[in-house]
Design a protein around this motif. Structure first.
Motif, mmCIF file in Angstrom:
data_model
loop_
_atom_site.group_PDB
_atom_site.id
_atom_site.type_symbol
_atom_site.label_atom_id
_atom_site.label_comp_id
_atom_site.label_asym_id
_atom_site.label_seq_id
_atom_site.Cartn_x
_atom_site.Cartn_y
_atom_site.Cartn_z
ATOM 1 N N SER A 1 0.814 -1.201 0.000
ATOM 2 C CA SER A 1 0.000 0.000 0.000
ATOM 3 C C SER A 1 0.851 1.256 0.000
ATOM 4 O O SER A 1 0.472 2.280 -0.534
ATOM 5 C CB SER A 1 -0.935 -0.002 1.219
ATOM 6 O OG SER A 1 -0.165 0.025 2.415
ATOM 7 N N ASN A 2 2.041 1.188 0.585
ATOM 8 C CA ASN A 2 2.934 2.345 0.591
ATOM 9 C C ASN A 2 3.373 2.707 -0.828
ATOM 10 O O ASN A 2 3.470 3.865 -1.179
ATOM 11 C CB ASN A 2 4.168 2.072 1.463
ATOM 12 C CG ASN A 2 3.813 2.075 2.951
ATOM 13 O OD1 ASN A 2 2.799 2.651 3.337
ATOM 14 N ND2 ASN A 2 4.632 1.425 3.752
ATOM 15 N N SER A 3 3.666 1.673 -1.649
ATOM 16 C CA SER A 3 4.151 1.932 -3.001
ATOM 17 C C SER A 3 3.054 2.491 -3.897
ATOM 18 O O SER A 3 3.326 3.144 -4.878
ATOM 19 C CB SER A 3 4.713 0.649 -3.619
ATOM 20 O OG SER A 3 3.693 -0.320 -3.717
ATOM 21 N N ASP A 4 1.751 2.225 -3.536
ATOM 22 C CA ASP A 4 0.637 2.732 -4.327
ATOM 23 C C ASP A 4 0.179 4.108 -3.866
ATOM 24 O O ASP A 4 -0.743 4.678 -4.444
ATOM 25 C CB ASP A 4 -0.541 1.753 -4.265
ATOM 26 C CG ASP A 4 -0.201 0.407 -4.897
ATOM 27 O OD1 ASP A 4 -0.817 -0.590 -4.509
ATOM 28 O OD2 ASP A 4 0.663 0.397 -5.792
ATOM 29 N N ASP A 5 0.757 4.631 -2.846
ATOM 30 C CA ASP A 5 0.380 5.932 -2.316
ATOM 31 C C ASP A 5 0.702 7.013 -3.347
ATOM 32 O O ASP A 5 1.866 7.196 -3.720
ATOM 33 C CB ASP A 5 1.138 6.196 -1.015
ATOM 34 C CG ASP A 5 0.739 7.529 -0.399
ATOM 35 O OD1 ASP A 5 -0.126 8.206 -0.972
ATOM 36 O OD2 ASP A 5 1.297 7.871 0.658
ATOM 37 N N PRO A 6 -0.303 7.754 -3.835
ATOM 38 C CA PRO A 6 -0.032 8.768 -4.873
ATOM 39 C C PRO A 6 0.871 9.893 -4.392
ATOM 40 O O PRO A 6 1.415 10.634 -5.208
ATOM 41 C CB PRO A 6 -1.433 9.277 -5.232
ATOM 42 C CG PRO A 6 -2.288 8.954 -4.048
ATOM 43 C CD PRO A 6 -1.731 7.689 -3.466
ATOM 44 N N ASN A 7 1.002 10.031 -3.077
ATOM 45 C CA ASN A 7 1.853 11.083 -2.522
ATOM 46 C C ASN A 7 3.248 10.590 -2.143
ATOM 47 O O ASN A 7 4.045 11.357 -1.601
ATOM 48 C CB ASN A 7 1.187 11.716 -1.291
ATOM 49 C CG ASN A 7 -0.104 12.429 -1.652
ATOM 50 O OD1 ASN A 7 -0.175 13.099 -2.678
ATOM 51 N ND2 ASN A 7 -1.117 12.272 -0.816
ATOM 52 N N SER A 8 3.502 9.308 -2.441
ATOM 53 C CA SER A 8 4.813 8.773 -2.116
ATOM 54 C C SER A 8 5.862 9.353 -3.062
ATOM 55 O O SER A 8 5.539 9.855 -4.149
ATOM 56 C CB SER A 8 4.812 7.246 -2.232
ATOM 57 O OG SER A 8 4.650 6.852 -3.577
ATOM 58 N N GLU A 9 7.106 9.302 -2.651
ATOM 59 C CA GLU A 9 8.188 9.863 -3.459
ATOM 60 C C GLU A 9 8.271 9.194 -4.817
ATOM 61 O O GLU A 9 8.469 9.851 -5.842
ATOM 62 C CB GLU A 9 9.515 9.707 -2.708
ATOM 63 C CG GLU A 9 10.704 10.332 -3.422
ATOM 64 C CD GLU A 9 11.982 10.221 -2.624
ATOM 65 O OE1 GLU A 9 13.049 10.538 -3.172
ATOM 66 O OE2 GLU A 9 11.914 9.805 -1.456
ATOM 67 N N LYS A 10 8.084 7.869 -4.848
ATOM 68 C CA LYS A 10 8.160 7.132 -6.101
ATOM 69 C C LYS A 10 7.035 7.539 -7.057
ATOM 70 O O LYS A 10 7.249 7.773 -8.252
ATOM 71 C CB LYS A 10 8.103 5.632 -5.833
ATOM 72 C CG LYS A 10 8.184 4.779 -7.097
ATOM 73 C CD LYS A 10 8.147 3.300 -6.752
ATOM 74 C CE LYS A 10 8.205 2.441 -8.018
ATOM 75 N NZ LYS A 10 8.139 0.996 -7.701
ATOM 76 N N SER A 11 5.790 7.655 -6.520
ATOM 77 C CA SER A 11 4.654 8.017 -7.363
ATOM 78 C C SER A 11 4.791 9.429 -7.913
ATOM 79 O O SER A 11 4.488 9.698 -9.079
ATOM 80 C CB SER A 11 3.353 7.894 -6.566
ATOM 81 O OG SER A 11 3.125 6.554 -6.179
ATOM 82 N N LEU A 12 5.247 10.344 -7.079
ATOM 83 C CA LEU A 12 5.430 11.728 -7.527
ATOM 84 C C LEU A 12 6.500 11.822 -8.610
ATOM 85 O O LEU A 12 6.360 12.572 -9.582
ATOM 86 C CB LEU A 12 5.798 12.615 -6.336
ATOM 87 C CG LEU A 12 4.682 12.829 -5.302
ATOM 88 C CD1 LEU A 12 5.206 13.621 -4.116
ATOM 89 C CD2 LEU A 12 3.488 13.537 -5.930
#
Length: 204
Positions: free
Chosen positions: A35-46
């Motif tokens: 769920s952390n990797s799918d977070d739209p506000n995560s560094e990777k998603s941004l």
């Protein structure tokens, strides 16, 4: 009667509840991590979203509309005021081999549109300067974004051979498109200079 000692359970049966518990805890841990990797506000998603924006901007900047010689406008024949018969032909002009280049800045796209052509003298040809009308038009859907009629002067001094020429309009300018739906047309146009409707493509 002899009392029977309780039988011990096989190892695999003793392990089952413990293994099930460990497996459940492992699944919970994996679910939380995913769920952390799918977070739209995560560094990777941004970072991914920003890269996609750069790719889109690059593709739009690279877009340069193709140039088409309108059907029926690639040849111009001049008979003067005489009957349109072969013996009265003054000259025949034709265009081909179109090309273009594009630049974009401050919301505006500017094109340099060019064609090569030739003038073939006829029986009534007189050496001198020939002026041919060439129109460049930019169409987006049913809207005419640009339409200019040019008068191309061609020095033609040899009455026995074709004269080559190159025409270009370096100032074809219009709002930079947000979609690749621009058509650029070029061709001879003997109509009035303000006849923008002539630049519209023919319907099939």
């Amino acid at each position: 009667m002899k009392s029977e000692a309780p039988k011990s359970l096989p190892f695999y049966q003793l392990c089952t509840p413990v293994c099930a518990m460990i497996f459940a805890i492992g699944l919970a841990g994996c679910s939380t991590s995913g769920s952390n990797s799918d977070d739209p506000n995560s560094e990777k998603s941004l970072a991914t979203a920003e890269a996609q924006k750069r790719i889109t901007a690059s593709e739009l900047t690279a877009f340069c509309p193709t140039v088409t010689i309108r059907e029926g406008t690639s040849v111009l024949t001049n008979y003067g005021k005489s009957d349109k018969t072969p013996e009265n032909l003054i000259y025949q002009a034709s265009i081909s081999n179109q090309t273009r280049s594009c630049q974009s800045s401050d919301g505006t796209m500017t094109m340099n549109v060019a064609v090569s052509g030739k003038v073939v003298p006829g029986p009534k040809f007189t050496p001198g300067t020939i002026t041919v009308p060439i129109r460049v038009a930019v169409i987006q859907g049913t809207n005419v974004l640009y339409s200019t009629l040019h008068k191309q002067a061609i020095p033609a001094s040899d009455g026995s051979a074709a004269t080559q020429f190159v025409f270009n309009d370096p100032s074809v300018s219009f709002p930079k498109p947000t979609a690749q739906n621009i058509q650029v047309f070029i061709g001879f146009d003997e109509g009035p200079a303000s006849a923008a409707s002539k630049s519209k493509p023919k319907t099939q």
